[in-house]
Design an enzyme around this catalytic site. Sequence first.
Site: not given
Ligand SMILES: Cc1cc2nc3c(=O)[nH]c(=O)nc-3n(C[C@H](O)[C@H](O)[C@H](O)COP(=O)(O)OP(=O)(O)OC[C@H]3O[C@@H](n4cnc5c(N)ncnc54)[C@H](O)[C@@H]3O)c2cc1C
Length: 443
Positions: A10, A42
């Site tokens: 995200h 989610c």
């Molecule tokens: C089951 C579930 C339900 C949820 N429901 C909700 C909801 O209803 N509402 C809400 O607001 N939030 C919800 N969340 C929380 C939300 O999903 C997270 O806050 C969100 O995914 C964060 O996004 P992000 O991009 O910061 O990190 P992440 O989703 O953790 O993505 C990080 C990305 O970085 C990549 N990455 C990491 N390290 C490396 C590396 N060294 N090299 C290359 N790539 C790498 C990973 O593969 C991943 O694709 C939920 C989470 C879960 C698990």
Amino acid sequence: MKVAVVGCTHAGTAAVSNIASLYPEAEVTVYERNDNVSFLSCGIALYVGGVVKDPKGLFYSSPEQLENMGVTMKMKHEVLSIDSDQKTIKVKNLETGEQLEDEFDKLVMATGSWPVVPPIQGIDLDNILLSKNYNQANKIIERAENAERVTVIGAGYIGVELVESFQKYGKEVTLIDGEDRILSKYLDPEFTDVIEDDFKTKGIDLALNETVTRFEGTEGKVTKVYTNKGEYSADLVILCVGFRPNTELVKGQVDMLDNGAIIVDEYMRTSNKDIFAAGDSCAIKYNPTGEHAYIPLATNAVRMGTLVGRNIMKPTIKYMGTQGTSGLHLFDHSMASTGLTEKAAVLAGMNVKTITIKENNRPEFMPDYEVITLKVVYEEESRRIVGAQVISKADVTQSMNTLSVCIQNNMTVDDLGFVDFFFQPHFNKPWNFLNQAGLQAVQ
Ligand SMILES: Cc1cc2nc3c(=O)[nH]c(=O)nc-3n(C[C@H](O)[C@H](O)[C@H](O)COP(=O)(O)OP(=O)(O)OC[C@H]3O[C@@H](n4cnc5c(N)ncnc54)[C@H](O)[C@@H]3O)c2cc1C
């Protein structure tokens, strides 16, 4: 200008699409170890429960879409190390095993979080699964097909949503948590009691105040979960005990909280001016306390990622901070919260008062109406609103977005009594229930 983005769910997707459209001349390269971008975790519980039939709907972007914006997408590439002095990164192509090095002018850390896996005896047994990404969602669905008894460990919002889905799927479900209540971080007891009663009525076994001590298995597959108080048969276990920021790559190179969450300023800059960060990898300003806090939510991730795009060339738009507003629908109840619960405020050392009201959502002359329970938490001296929770069989969860705005703008509970809200019998009463809470707090 070479921009390297690590991670593309995200925060990464938002950052990349904003950078690509605002600065088409920038050379943006994304490194993502998965084979997809923008997966909505989610939707996992809804997918497991069969509400979502086509998992394609759980993605809102794709590597191709970002490539069409001029971004170089290195999918199935894992970043192994980052040298912030030399401005280089080492990357491994996970398909070929080949390693490469790249340079950057600006780096975006969008590496997110990973579920906490406690070192419990037997944790490596088959059918003890995590619930975070698309591959894990598919594995849960595949394994659930032949499972009769499912144990979910962790009664946060992810755990309780899965419990509901498994129950609806016809499984025998046990929910274990070390706290004495479900959802203890999001709601006060008068709210969680309602949901716990619903769970018990549906035959869900609540093992609260219990800590898992070990897992036992047969032929490598989990069969039992032992806690400090009992044992539970299980052919599928889902671990949902929290998340840790994925920030090892820049440890010691940028400032972090004790849990490893990267501290960013209001322009999403880390303590290194050429490294930006967004999403679950970051700590974020939490308006109710004014401190940095770790609040891993997709809402925060997309906002922060968007701001990285807006601020990457020069400071342009400030982040407003967050209230950690969230909502849930479990069986017949819709609930939401914003800011601090009373318990959390007291734990944070704040001197707070609360007002709780029960009110019907519509006038009693309407053919049907439902009871709403609303609690507003406010500072005793300043009377500033610092939190609120709501639950009802009617969907009044948007009221927590309204109160989120109130907290954001430092409004008092007295202001709440007289804010202008509309009235129309289909939707509410002449005195909106938020006004009522404000008025009663004044009395
Ligand atoms: C089951 C579930 C339900 C949820 N429901 C909700 C909801 O209803 N509402 C809400 O607001 N939030 C919800 N969340 C929380 C939300 O999903 C997270 O806050 C969100 O995914 C964060 O996004 P992000 O991009 O910061 O990190 P992440 O989703 O953790 O993505 C990080 C990305 O970085 C990549 N990455 C990491 N390290 C490396 C590396 N060294 N090299 C290359 N790539 C790498 C990973 O593969 C991943 O694709 C939920 C989470 C879960 C698990």
